[in-house]
Design an enzyme around this catalytic site. Structure first.
Site, PDB file in Angstrom:
ATOM      1  N   GLU A 140       0.855  -1.193   0.000  1.00  0.00           N
ATOM      2  CA  GLU A 140       0.000   0.000   0.000  1.00  0.00           C
ATOM      3  C   GLU A 140       0.883   1.231   0.000  1.00  0.00           C
ATOM      4  O   GLU A 140       1.862   1.305   0.748  1.00  0.00           O
ATOM      5  CB  GLU A 140      -0.902   0.012   1.233  1.00  0.00           C
ATOM      6  CG  GLU A 140      -1.762   1.272   1.359  1.00  0.00           C
ATOM      7  CD  GLU A 140      -2.636   1.265   2.608  1.00  0.00           C
ATOM      8  OE1 GLU A 140      -3.039   0.166   3.042  1.00  0.00           O
ATOM      9  OE2 GLU A 140      -2.898   2.351   3.156  1.00  0.00           O
ATOM     10  N   GLU A 177      -2.339  11.211   3.736  1.00  0.00           N
ATOM     11  CA  GLU A 177      -3.368  10.935   4.741  1.00  0.00           C
ATOM     12  C   GLU A 177      -3.403  12.106   5.715  1.00  0.00           C
ATOM     13  O   GLU A 177      -2.359  12.670   6.051  1.00  0.00           O
ATOM     14  CB  GLU A 177      -3.066   9.661   5.523  1.00  0.00           C
ATOM     15  CG  GLU A 177      -3.157   8.378   4.725  1.00  0.00           C
ATOM     16  CD  GLU A 177      -2.920   7.159   5.602  1.00  0.00           C
ATOM     17  OE1 GLU A 177      -3.901   6.474   5.936  1.00  0.00           O
ATOM     18  OE2 GLU A 177      -1.756   6.916   5.968  1.00  0.00           O
TER      19      GLU A 177
END
Length: 227
Positions: free
Chosen positions: A154, A159
């Site tokens: 990933e 974020e």
């Protein structure tokens, strides 16, 4: 993105960034922060500037449901929370019941339509604000359906964790498997003033045979040696 229900038209004049009951695109700073269409040594292979009236569903598709995908999330993901507005893809989180959840939102992806390896990715975005918000721009390995997570890897381009004054910090992260367990490497950058919900910013990675580098408005803040 915005969470809430408009109660008074005067609320809009008091709104800062994405932190009000409605999204006011003209209320956002960072308009000069744009994704370049060319770089020396790179060839553009894919882009979407959202100039059409509706999302191009030949390039984008959706995760639907309220299972949270391992994150214990409180929202139900559906297509209805996505709109195109003045050349922007807008995702609106709503307080409403659906599928046993108390909120709705959208999870938009290019799975099956776009894959990439080495290169550069730029995403221009204004982030939401509020406790419980966790916006992310991220990629999974194309073999996710075959091997699962974290074996597929990933790559989190951006974020941000909302609430508690944390909207001034964004993270860049990679996840992979180490002896069957999740391993991760994380970096972050914090604004000297303001928040990422006040403005547009360009979140980027470059990826080559030896490293992945993270940028905000073309300023590098994180790198991993992938060798």
């Amino acid at each position: 993105d915005s969470v809430g229900t408009p109660t008074d038209s005067n609320d809009q004049t008091q709104q800062s960034g994405t932190g009000g009951p409605v999204l006011l695109l003209n209320n956002l700073t960072g308009q000069a922060n744009v994704s370049p269409t060319s770089y020396s040594g790179y060839q553009l292979t894919w882009s979407d500037e959202f100039n059409q009236s509706a999302l191009d569903t030949t390039q984008w598709n959706f995760d639907i449901g309220g299972g949270g995908w391992g994150n214990n999330e409180l929202q139900y993901y559906q297509q209805d929370n996505v709109a195109i507005d003045q050349g922007h893809l807008v995702i609106t989180a709503r307080r409403e019941s659906k599928g046993g959840r108390s909120y709705t939102s959208s999870r938009v992806k290019t799975e099956g339509a776009m894959e990439f390896g080495f290169g550069r990715v730029d995403i221009r975005a204004a982030l939401p604000r509020g406790q419980g918000i966790w916006p992310a721009l991220w990629a999974l390995g194309a073999d996710f359906r075959q091997v699962g997570w974290p074996y597929c890897g990933e790559l989190d381009i951006m974020e941000m964790i909302g609430g508690g004054g944390r909207e001034n910090t964004v993270y860049g992260t990679v996840h992979w498997q180490n002896e069957g367990k999740n391993a991760k490497y994380e970096g972050k950058t914090t604004l000297s003033s303001g928040t990422f919900s006040d403005q547009f910013a360009v979140y980027s990675i470059t990826w080559d045979a030896t490293s992945i580098r993270w940028f905000v408005d073309n300023k590098q803040y994180h790198v991993i040696d992938t060798t």
